[in-house]
Structures are given as C-alpha cells and as structure tokens.
Design a protein around this motif. Structure first.
Motif, PDB file in Angstrom:
ATOM      1  N   LEU A  92      14.130 -17.779 -13.468  1.00  0.00           N
ATOM      2  CA  LEU A  92      14.499 -17.513 -12.129  1.00  0.00           C
ATOM      3  C   LEU A  92      16.196 -17.720 -11.978  1.00  0.00           C
ATOM      4  CD1 LEU A  92      12.038 -19.648 -10.235  1.00  0.00           C
ATOM      5  CD2 LEU A  92      11.795 -17.320 -10.795  1.00  0.00           C
ATOM      6  N   SER A  93      16.496 -16.709 -11.018  1.00  0.00           N
ATOM      7  CA  SER A  93      17.911 -16.845 -10.607  1.00  0.00           C
ATOM      8  C   SER A  93      18.426 -18.456  -9.815  1.00  0.00           C
ATOM      9  CB  SER A  93      18.416 -15.769  -9.667  1.00  0.00           C
ATOM     10  OG  SER A  93      17.799 -16.142  -8.572  1.00  0.00           O
ATOM     11  N   GLY A  94      19.567 -18.737  -9.859  1.00  0.00           N
ATOM     12  CA  GLY A  94      20.103 -19.791  -9.149  1.00  0.00           C
ATOM     13  C   GLY A  94      19.520 -20.078  -7.815  1.00  0.00           C
ATOM     14  N   GLY A  95      19.444 -18.902  -7.043  1.00  0.00           N
ATOM     15  CA  GLY A  95      19.082 -18.911  -5.587  1.00  0.00           C
ATOM     16  C   GLY A  95      17.594 -18.984  -5.458  1.00  0.00           C
ATOM     17  N   ALA A 143      25.739 -25.573  -5.124  1.00  0.00           N
ATOM     18  CA  ALA A 143      25.931 -25.182  -6.496  1.00  0.00           C
ATOM     19  C   ALA A 143      25.595 -23.600  -6.477  1.00  0.00           C
ATOM     20  CB  ALA A 143      24.745 -25.767  -7.193  1.00  0.00           C
ATOM     21  N   LEU A 144      25.509 -23.064  -5.181  1.00  0.00           N
ATOM     22  CA  LEU A 144      25.120 -21.431  -5.116  1.00  0.00           C
ATOM     23  C   LEU A 144      26.140 -20.549  -4.852  1.00  0.00           C
ATOM     24  CD1 LEU A 144      21.808 -21.980  -3.373  1.00  0.00           C
ATOM     25  CD2 LEU A 144      22.140 -21.908  -5.896  1.00  0.00           C
ATOM     26  N   ASP A 145      26.368 -19.282  -5.280  1.00  0.00           N
ATOM     27  CA  ASP A 145      27.184 -18.371  -4.617  1.00  0.00           C
ATOM     28  C   ASP A 145      27.159 -18.215  -3.136  1.00  0.00           C
ATOM     29  OD1 ASP A 145      26.046 -17.667  -6.936  1.00  0.00           O
ATOM     30  OD2 ASP A 145      25.826 -15.604  -6.445  1.00  0.00           O
ATOM     31  N   VAL A 146      28.328 -17.979  -2.701  1.00  0.00           N
ATOM     32  CA  VAL A 146      28.601 -17.565  -1.418  1.00  0.00           C
ATOM     33  C   VAL A 146      27.446 -16.958  -0.330  1.00  0.00           C
ATOM     34  CG1 VAL A 146      29.796 -17.320   0.622  1.00  0.00           C
ATOM     35  CG2 VAL A 146      30.817 -18.174  -1.296  1.00  0.00           C
ATOM     36  N   THR A 147      26.972 -15.854  -1.015  1.00  0.00           N
ATOM     37  CA  THR A 147      25.807 -15.090  -0.379  1.00  0.00           C
ATOM     38  C   THR A 147      24.522 -15.700  -0.489  1.00  0.00           C
ATOM     39  OG1 THR A 147      25.780 -13.934  -2.362  1.00  0.00           O
ATOM     40  CG2 THR A 147      27.089 -12.569  -0.859  1.00  0.00           C
ATOM     41  N   GLN A 173      24.033 -18.906  -0.526  1.00  0.00           N
ATOM     42  CA  GLN A 173      24.254 -19.945   0.205  1.00  0.00           C
ATOM     43  C   GLN A 173      23.775 -19.641   1.552  1.00  0.00           C
ATOM     44  OE1 GLN A 173      28.197 -21.849   0.569  1.00  0.00           O
ATOM     45  NE2 GLN A 173      28.461 -22.153  -1.410  1.00  0.00           N
ATOM     46  N   ALA A 174      24.407 -18.583   2.359  1.00  0.00           N
ATOM     47  CA  ALA A 174      23.962 -18.120   3.542  1.00  0.00           C
ATOM     48  C   ALA A 174      22.439 -17.744   3.854  1.00  0.00           C
ATOM     49  CB  ALA A 174      24.550 -16.710   3.893  1.00  0.00           C
ATOM     50  N   GLN A 175      21.969 -17.108   2.593  1.00  0.00           N
ATOM     51  CA  GLN A 175      20.388 -16.966   2.598  1.00  0.00           C
ATOM     52  C   GLN A 175      19.625 -18.306   2.791  1.00  0.00           C
ATOM     53  OE1 GLN A 175      19.818 -14.696  -0.847  1.00  0.00           O
ATOM     54  NE2 GLN A 175      21.145 -13.023  -0.251  1.00  0.00           N
ATOM     55  N   ILE A 176      20.045 -19.120   1.880  1.00  0.00           N
ATOM     56  CA  ILE A 176      19.319 -20.554   1.840  1.00  0.00           C
ATOM     57  C   ILE A 176      19.200 -21.215   3.195  1.00  0.00           C
ATOM     58  CG2 ILE A 176      19.277 -22.707   0.629  1.00  0.00           C
ATOM     59  CD1 ILE A 176      18.168 -20.538  -1.281  1.00  0.00           C
ATOM     60  N   PRO A 218      36.030 -22.599  10.816  1.00  0.00           N
ATOM     61  CA  PRO A 218      34.750 -23.308  10.242  1.00  0.00           C
ATOM     62  C   PRO A 218      33.687 -22.569   9.820  1.00  0.00           C
ATOM     63  CG  PRO A 218      35.074 -23.567  12.622  1.00  0.00           C
ATOM     64  CD  PRO A 218      36.336 -22.797  12.064  1.00  0.00           C
ATOM     65  N   MET A 219      33.599 -21.044  10.121  1.00  0.00           N
ATOM     66  CA  MET A 219      32.514 -20.262   9.634  1.00  0.00           C
ATOM     67  C   MET A 219      32.851 -19.712   8.238  1.00  0.00           C
ATOM     68  SD  MET A 219      31.087 -21.092  12.170  1.00  0.00           S
ATOM     69  CE  MET A 219      29.418 -19.846  12.023  1.00  0.00           C
ATOM     70  N   ALA A 220      34.130 -19.971   7.702  1.00  0.00           N
ATOM     71  CA  ALA A 220      34.346 -19.538   6.545  1.00  0.00           C
ATOM     72  C   ALA A 220      33.513 -19.725   5.443  1.00  0.00           C
ATOM     73  CB  ALA A 220      35.963 -19.463   6.318  1.00  0.00           C
TER      74      ALA A 220
END
Ligand code: SF4
Ligand code: MG
Length: 325
Positions: A161-164, A190-194, A196-199, A267-269
């Motif tokens: 599985l991928s990290g996400g 520990a996850l990439d930015v895109t 992160q948003a999904q999680i 702060p949303m960055a």
C-alpha cells in the motif's frame, strides 16, 4: 458544553542519567464531548507526552508523578484513568480511547495483512465474536476509510500500500471499535501535502459519522485552523493559552501564541514551520525560572523570571498564563 475529559495538574518526569526531565508540569484542560481539541506547539513542547499520559502510555524512564484524568462515560459514570490498573487501562485504550500515531509505517506490522491487523484490534477487545466476524468487518472498515476495492485490499500486506493508504488503514484500525475519543498525534506529518488534505477530510467525515471526540496533536497552525474547535497552546511542558479557534486566531494573548501566528502568514498554507521564533526550546532538566518562555519573550518583565504565571480566564473560555494580564 459537557466535558468528556477533565485533565488536572498532569505532570510527567523522565528520570535520565543527565537529570530529571520535567517534560510536562501541572497541565490542566477540559475536552468537550464531540469536539476536536487541538494541542499545538513546537517539537519537544510536551504535546505528545501529554496525549500519551492520558491513558498511562508513558514508558520508563518516564513517570506520571501527579495529576488526574477524569473520563466521563456516557452512562454518567466517571473514572480517573490514571488510577486504573494496567489491565483496565489496556482495555480502555484501543476500545474507548484510540490513538493514531504519526508514522503509518511504524504503526503497522509488516508481517500481517491489513485485514488481520484490523480484525485483531476488534478481537482483543471482544467487540466481535470471532476472527471470522473480525475479517468481515475489516472489509467494511476499509470501505469506510475510502480504500478502493476493499475485498482484495484486505488481503494486502502493508508494503503493498502507499503511505496515504497505510494511514487510512491505521485510522480504520483506530476507529474499528467506535472509540469515544480518538487521539491523533501528527496524523498527517509523514505524508505528502495532497494526501494530508485527504486524510484530514477523512478524519472529519468519521468524526461526523460517529460523533467521536478528537484530540489532535499538531505543530501546524494550518491544520488547527482547518480541524479544531478549541486549541491549547503548549510551550516547554506547560499550557500557555487555551481558547476557541476564533479566540486564538483573532485575539492571541500570549506572546508565544502571537509569535506562532506571525510565523504563519497564511494559516491555511499547511507547510509552515514554527522555528521562526528566535531562540531555542529550553532544556527541561533545568527549565527557565518563572515563566518558561521568558528567555525568548519580546515583552519580558522583571516578575517573569521570578513567578510562574497561572492560567487566567480573560474572556469566557479564553485562558492565558502570562504576567501581562
Ligand atoms: Fe513574556 Fe512575561 Fe508573559 Fe512570560 S509572563 S510570556 S515572559 S510577558
Ligand atoms: Mg510528537
């Protein structure tokens, strides 16, 4: 609002060869039922130690030296989680209060399929009658955490599985017993930015579905803005400010909180670091006297080196520990 947790004077020390590390000192806060409560601060501020101490998850040479963690169950009963025996607290942990840690690679065992690991979380707490039911439910859980093709994914090993996806499995394991409180320690760091948003979206969705109370540990003010209802800001093992997200972002009172927010132009960055405040995090073997922030504080006064500031309520629900007030 009704508290689900009342944390009082929680103090954890680590007994190291170099000396006693006063990792957290007399930390007190309430968490309300159904809210997302964020503990925010720099690495080493004690936020993870605090979250772990709530269920006695402190390993040697650390020790909880003082405090109460009153947990109010839905049936009206209350227990001090720090008074439970090893066996009793182990049953609470993972069932009523579950954790999600930062690194999904470390949270999953490479030798077992993801289905086995989710089923095991339910089997050990007797929330399913047998392994067969556990495996069947594991498929539902993978579907709930939006893993495509759950019937075949359930037979995958973590490395497939991928990290996400791994972090989705970890979250699925965390919510498998429908915990009342979910403690998420830097769940997306520990996850990439895109991803992160999904999680974060997934966590919000699960929280809505199950009305779970979430305690979110993060160094990221953008994540706080997006996820939390209320925030406690920690510095060097102490809580320095508590308030609603609105109070903290619109009217930060503590010079450290003000510095944190200045360090985050947007702060949303979600990509900022908190290292832009001058000075370094103090050594907690011999913490600074008085206010622990005084060596870095732009507004330090004489009294700050002498006297420990206590939390004071400045407006309803907004507390600050600082001699300016
Ligand atoms: Fe700064 Fe003094 Fe307030 Fe501490 S108590 S934050 S040193 S002004
Ligand atoms: Mg940490």
């Amino acid at each position: 609002p009704e508290p689900i947790l009342e944390v009082r004077d929680l103090t954890v020390h680590f007994y190291t060869y170099a000396g006693i590390v006063k990792a957290i000192e007399r930390v007190s806060f309430d968490v309300y039922r159904g809210e997302t409560f964020a503990l925010v601060g720099e690495t080493g501020c004690g936020k993870s130690v605090t979250s772990r101490a709530l269920t006695q998850l402190i390993e040697s040479p650390g020790r909880i030296v003082e405090g109460q963690v009153l947990y109010h169950r839905e049936d009206g009963s209350t227990v001090d989680l720090l008074k439970l025996s090893e066996e009793e607290i182990r049953d609470v942990r993972g069932k009523e209060i579950a954790y999600i840690f930062q690194d999904p690679h470390a949270s999953l065992d490479p030798l077992y399929t993801v289905g086995y690991q989710i089923a095991e979380a339910m089997v050990v707490h007797n929330t399913v009658k047998d392994w067969k039911e556990g495996f069947r439910k594991a498929v539902d859980i993978l579907r709930r955490v939006l893993i495509p093709d759950p019937e075949s994914r359930v037979k995958n090993y973590p490395h497939e599985l991928s990290g996400g996806m791994k972090q989705r499995v970890v979250i699925g394991t965390g919510v498998s017993n429908n915990p009342k409180i979910l403690i998420a320690d830097e769940p997306t760091t520990a996850l990439d930015v895109t991803v992160q948003a999904q999680i974060l979206d997934l966590m919000n969705k699960l929280k809505e579905e199950y009305n779970t109370t979430v305690i979110l540990i993060t160094h990221n003010m953008g994540v706080v803005a997006e996820m939390a209802d209320r925030v406690a800001v920690m510095y060097a093992g102490k809580i320095v400010e508590i308030g609603s997200v609105d109070q903290i972002f619109k009217n930060p009172l503590h010079p450290y909180t003000q510095g944190l927010l200045r360090a985050v132009p947007n702060p949303m960055a979600k990509i900022e670091r908190l290292e832009t405040i001058p000075g370094t995090v103090p050594n907690l073997i011999e913490p600074p006297s008085g206010c622990r922030f005084h060596p870095r504080c732009p507004r330090v006064m004489g009294i700050c080196k002498e006297k420990v500031p206590e939390l004071k309520e400045m407006e309803p629900g907004h507390f600050v520990a600082c001699h300016l007030y």
